[in-house]
Design a protein around this motif. Structure first.
Motif, PDB file in Angstrom:
ATOM      1  N   ASN A   2      -8.975 110.889  43.568  1.00 37.94           N
ATOM      2  CA  ASN A   2      -9.136 111.862  45.014  1.00 37.94           C
ATOM      3  C   ASN A   2      -8.010 111.110  46.579  1.00 37.94           C
ATOM      4  O   ASN A   2      -7.202 111.075  46.729  1.00 37.94           O
ATOM      5  CB  ASN A   2     -10.044 112.538  45.585  1.00 37.94           C
ATOM      6  N   GLU A  96      -3.621 116.119  44.285  1.00 39.71           N
ATOM      7  CA  GLU A  96      -4.283 116.490  43.090  1.00 39.71           C
ATOM      8  C   GLU A  96      -5.226 117.723  43.771  1.00 39.71           C
ATOM      9  O   GLU A  96      -6.025 117.787  44.853  1.00 39.71           O
ATOM     10  CB  GLU A  96      -4.323 115.621  42.588  1.00 39.71           C
ATOM     11  N   TYR A  97      -5.290 118.799  42.780  1.00 42.18           N
ATOM     12  CA  TYR A  97      -6.945 119.123  42.920  1.00 42.18           C
ATOM     13  C   TYR A  97      -7.455 119.898  42.221  1.00 42.18           C
ATOM     14  O   TYR A  97      -6.524 119.874  40.874  1.00 42.18           O
ATOM     15  CB  TYR A  97      -7.313 120.491  43.800  1.00 42.18           C
ATOM     16  N   SER A  98      -8.639 120.323  41.734  1.00 39.26           N
ATOM     17  CA  SER A  98      -9.006 121.361  39.954  1.00 39.26           C
ATOM     18  C   SER A  98     -10.462 122.130  40.371  1.00 39.26           C
ATOM     19  O   SER A  98     -10.600 121.993  41.583  1.00 39.26           O
ATOM     20  CB  SER A  98      -9.674 120.317  39.644  1.00 39.26           C
ATOM     21  N   TRP A  99     -10.672 123.016  40.230  1.00 36.23           N
ATOM     22  CA  TRP A  99     -11.996 123.956  39.459  1.00 36.23           C
ATOM     23  C   TRP A  99     -12.347 123.551  38.237  1.00 36.23           C
ATOM     24  O   TRP A  99     -11.832 122.853  37.102  1.00 36.23           O
ATOM     25  CB  TRP A  99     -11.230 124.783  39.317  1.00 36.23           C
ATOM     26  N   GLU A 100     -13.483 123.446  38.147  1.00 35.47           N
ATOM     27  CA  GLU A 100     -14.558 123.413  37.126  1.00 35.47           C
ATOM     28  C   GLU A 100     -15.578 124.004  37.387  1.00 35.47           C
ATOM     29  O   GLU A 100     -16.625 125.394  38.080  1.00 35.47           O
ATOM     30  CB  GLU A 100     -15.331 121.803  36.904  1.00 35.47           C
ATOM     31  N   PHE A 101     -16.331 125.299  36.003  1.00 34.02           N
ATOM     32  CA  PHE A 101     -16.530 126.257  36.408  1.00 34.02           C
ATOM     33  C   PHE A 101     -18.197 125.615  35.735  1.00 34.02           C
ATOM     34  O   PHE A 101     -17.744 124.818  34.853  1.00 34.02           O
ATOM     35  CB  PHE A 101     -15.855 127.229  35.158  1.00 34.02           C
TER      36      PHE A 101
END
Length: 101
Positions: A2, A96-101
């Motif tokens: 990050n 940057e960025y993200s997503w996690e289920f």
């Protein structure tokens, strides 16, 4: 990862037929890279083409990795034995960025 900015080396390749020691050398290079100053991580996928993205703190860290003596041996074998094609891109990651289920 990050702490932006950092750098990504995108290595895209097409392999020749047969392993010819490729898998063992690839694993060795990943372990070697992990011990290089400035190394941040790696992601890789292979189907018809291979795409490996390694992440680095600086351009100097990338240059040191490119010139690592063991990595130079692997690069030479890649040209001689493993790849019919490769392309390297070096990019600066500014966000940057993200997503996690």
């Amino acid at each position: 990862m990050n702490n932006t900015p950092y750098y990504a080396v995108i290595f895209t390749s097409k392999r020749r037929e047969g392993d010819n020691g490729y898998e063992a050398m690839a694993e060795e290079m990943v372990e070697l890279a992990k011990n290089q100053p400035g190394y941040l991580g790696i992601e890789s996928a292979r189907q018809d083409i291979g795409i490996t993205v390694s992440y680095w703190e600086s351009l100097e860290a990338i240059a040191a990795w490119k010139n690592n003596s063991q990595h130079l041996v692997a690069q030479s074998k890649g040209i001689k034995d493993w790849y019919s094609y490769y392309h390297v891109r070096i990019c600066c990651v500014e966000r940057e960025y993200s997503w996690e289920f």
